[in-house]
Motif scaffolding. Sequence first.
Motif, PDB file in Angstrom:
ATOM      1  N   ASN A 139       0.849  -1.190   0.000  1.00  0.00           N
ATOM      2  CA  ASN A 139       0.000   0.000   0.000  1.00  0.00           C
ATOM      3  C   ASN A 139       0.886   1.243   0.000  1.00  0.00           C
ATOM      4  O   ASN A 139       1.687   1.450   0.909  1.00  0.00           O
ATOM      5  CB  ASN A 139      -0.903  -0.008   1.233  1.00  0.00           C
ATOM      6  N   ALA A 140       0.775   2.061  -1.038  1.00  0.00           N
ATOM      7  CA  ALA A 140       1.662   3.213  -1.196  1.00  0.00           C
ATOM      8  C   ALA A 140       1.432   4.280  -0.138  1.00  0.00           C
ATOM      9  O   ALA A 140       2.255   5.190   0.004  1.00  0.00           O
ATOM     10  CB  ALA A 140       1.485   3.816  -2.593  1.00  0.00           C
ATOM     11  N   VAL A 217       0.555 -11.840  -3.157  1.00  0.00           N
ATOM     12  CA  VAL A 217       0.095 -11.617  -1.789  1.00  0.00           C
ATOM     13  C   VAL A 217      -0.353 -10.170  -1.729  1.00  0.00           C
ATOM     14  O   VAL A 217       0.449  -9.252  -1.918  1.00  0.00           O
ATOM     15  CB  VAL A 217       1.198 -11.880  -0.751  1.00  0.00           C
ATOM     16  N   LEU A 218      -1.643  -9.950  -1.513  1.00  0.00           N
ATOM     17  CA  LEU A 218      -2.197  -8.604  -1.384  1.00  0.00           C
ATOM     18  C   LEU A 218      -2.641  -8.402   0.056  1.00  0.00           C
ATOM     19  O   LEU A 218      -3.339  -9.253   0.615  1.00  0.00           O
ATOM     20  CB  LEU A 218      -3.376  -8.398  -2.329  1.00  0.00           C
ATOM     21  N   TYR A 219      -2.259  -7.297   0.625  1.00  0.00           N
ATOM     22  CA  TYR A 219      -2.602  -7.038   2.023  1.00  0.00           C
ATOM     23  C   TYR A 219      -3.938  -6.330   2.137  1.00  0.00           C
ATOM     24  O   TYR A 219      -4.216  -5.374   1.418  1.00  0.00           O
ATOM     25  CB  TYR A 219      -1.492  -6.237   2.703  1.00  0.00           C
ATOM     26  N   HIS A 275      -4.398  -2.346  -5.001  1.00  0.00           N
ATOM     27  CA  HIS A 275      -5.697  -2.883  -4.603  1.00  0.00           C
ATOM     28  C   HIS A 275      -6.238  -3.791  -5.700  1.00  0.00           C
ATOM     29  O   HIS A 275      -5.984  -3.579  -6.884  1.00  0.00           O
ATOM     30  CB  HIS A 275      -6.698  -1.756  -4.343  1.00  0.00           C
ATOM     31  N   VAL A 276      -7.036  -4.755  -5.291  1.00  0.00           N
ATOM     32  CA  VAL A 276      -7.504  -5.774  -6.216  1.00  0.00           C
ATOM     33  C   VAL A 276      -8.449  -5.211  -7.273  1.00  0.00           C
ATOM     34  O   VAL A 276      -8.510  -5.736  -8.390  1.00  0.00           O
ATOM     35  CB  VAL A 276      -8.158  -6.933  -5.424  1.00  0.00           C
ATOM     36  N   THR A 277      -9.175  -4.136  -6.965  1.00  0.00           N
ATOM     37  CA  THR A 277     -10.086  -3.562  -7.961  1.00  0.00           C
ATOM     38  C   THR A 277      -9.323  -3.096  -9.188  1.00  0.00           C
ATOM     39  O   THR A 277      -9.664  -3.441 -10.322  1.00  0.00           O
ATOM     40  CB  THR A 277     -10.884  -2.394  -7.366  1.00  0.00           C
ATOM     41  N   GLY A 477     -13.396   5.956   1.067  1.00  0.00           N
ATOM     42  CA  GLY A 477     -13.016   6.158  -0.324  1.00  0.00           C
ATOM     43  C   GLY A 477     -12.399   4.937  -0.960  1.00  0.00           C
ATOM     44  O   GLY A 477     -11.500   5.048  -1.789  1.00  0.00           O
ATOM     45  N   GLY A 478     -12.853   3.742  -0.567  1.00  0.00           N
ATOM     46  CA  GLY A 478     -12.331   2.504  -1.126  1.00  0.00           C
ATOM     47  C   GLY A 478     -11.203   1.883  -0.325  1.00  0.00           C
ATOM     48  O   GLY A 478     -10.780   0.764  -0.617  1.00  0.00           O
ATOM     49  N   GLU A 479     -10.680   2.591   0.682  1.00  0.00           N
ATOM     50  CA  GLU A 479      -9.602   2.065   1.517  1.00  0.00           C
ATOM     51  C   GLU A 479     -10.176   1.420   2.772  1.00  0.00           C
ATOM     52  O   GLU A 479     -10.959   2.033   3.497  1.00  0.00           O
ATOM     53  CB  GLU A 479      -8.652   3.201   1.925  1.00  0.00           C
ATOM     54  N   ASN A 480      -9.784   0.171   3.032  1.00  0.00           N
ATOM     55  CA  ASN A 480     -10.221  -0.519   4.239  1.00  0.00           C
ATOM     56  C   ASN A 480      -9.365  -0.107   5.427  1.00  0.00           C
ATOM     57  O   ASN A 480      -8.131  -0.105   5.352  1.00  0.00           O
ATOM     58  CB  ASN A 480     -10.114  -2.032   4.046  1.00  0.00           C
TER      59      ASN A 480
END
Length: 599
Positions: A139-140, A217-219, A275-277, A477-480
């Motif tokens: 995540n940047a 691997v996506l966090y 992000h996966v989207t 805004g799309g961020e968990n």
Amino acid sequence: MSGWDNNQTVAQGAPGTDTPALTLEQAVDRITSTDPRFAVTEADIRGQRYPVFANAPAHLREVLQSVETVYGDRDVLVYGDERWDYPRLVNEVNRLARALSELGVRPGDRVALAMRNYPEFPLLLLAITAVGAVVVPMNAWWSGEELAFALEDCGARVVFADHDRYQRIEPFSKRLGLSLFAVRDVEGEHNYSDLLARVPEASWPTVSIDTDDDFAVLYSSGSTGRPKGVVLTHRGLVSAVYSLIMLRLLPALMDPEQPAPTRPPCSLVVTPLFHVTALNSNLIQGLAAGATLNLMYKWDPEEAIRIINAEQVTRFVGVPTQSAELMEAARRLNQPLPSLEFIGGGGAKRPAAQVGRLASAFPAASIASGWGMTETNALGIIISGDPYVENPEAAGRLTPPLQEMRIVDEQDRPLPPGEVGELLVRSAANMRCYLNQPEATAAAMRDGWLYTGDMARANEDGLVYIVDRKKDIIIRGGENIACLEVEDALYQHPEVAEACVFSVPDERLGEIVGAMVVLKQEGSVDEAELKACVAEHLAHFKVPERFWWQSGPLARGATDKIDRRAIRAACLSMQDSGHSDTDKSDTNKSTAATAAQGN
């Protein structure tokens, strides 16, 4: 306006003929039985039997190889004035793949990418996976502390980072034994450009990749505080991407009179590729569909309008805030954006009131939204076109043809239509596991079913509504954002006695972070100081934007756990009644305490 709906019919043959119409289910059967790309068979995956595509590429390298003739002389990747046609893209990917191999990267190794939406991101991703290694997008917006945690967790030893991320990682790179490569806007001991220059020419890697090998691997922020590494496989990725590509064929079957697309597919990538989207639903799906992919470094609605017009962009997928800002900018600049054929939403639920406004503003485009997770490779539920305008509160219907769905109660008993329970999904697209977290994996994956933690109901026709979240997650805004993670950061301040973090509705971002705080000494800390404390540990978007203050203990439930829902309801009630959430008067504190304890 196009769209698909289980209750609609699919006309076969020319308009006006007597050819019987097909339901959506029959249309899906027609596609899967006549188009070899979408033929379905079954396979054993980690001890479970799943429907899978029989003829789809086995892995991402094969996806890239399969589209050579589709692209012809069109561009694959565009970033400002920089352009990559297919031969240039493949040439650079293969040179990077050879350089990575010479660097010692082997199948199964994890390689991290810490950067914004630069073109080096997809080039590296394709190269890393082409040699059988596993890509780990960071995540940047993470702080150095968060980046260090994820890099230690995933075990990556090679990292590619742009300027800001390089500055955050460099201080601990030697401690973790990292080979840190500087990308584009920063110089370092190791540089991306030098790595690429090492290999002037290279052919496709020949290393064997199994379809069930790990791809990435996506966090994803979880309810337990620290981000969880979601391990995704090549088969899971391909299953999701080809399901979404098949979905794009349905509107033409359902309405044979609608005009065929007159422009080649062209996407604008506006959400972060970590992000996966953006990664799966936009970049890799676009690649597999032969689309030209335009990258934006940073969201700017006026710049987005310029790119859409200049490049004749047909597909826009962003978080709801972005589509709303695009609409407002288009009205302000009197730009109707006629090339747009699809405006999708992901990352968060679009406000219902926005759906009709988007459809009016962009009448040539199908407005769409959906539900998906990092754990599902972004595959899940979708709705678009007229059905979405007519049901703006809905998440949609399950995307065919590989998925199954259940809504269950606390005892895992399936619930009838209309009743709310936890949403479960089952497909080959689902994650393999949570990295280094066997207990969390066992809780989430049971008998092949993914327990999503989302509460939902479905009507008789299969239309799904997401009504709540079982997990304490804020989607800004799309961020968990995990509530517990922000609370942990607040507790870093020595004067914080108790803290409860929760979502606050926001017109622009959907949700923002709110916090109820109890201090050890009244008046000893102000809002700015607490914000600065959180910002030392977490990304800026996780810093609370609204604070409430209380002098007594926070409300608790029967098990003595802090009652987050009651506290949130009390604070929002105070906000609606006109009380200032930043006012630290005794009246405000006692009102909050009384309201919270009373719920």
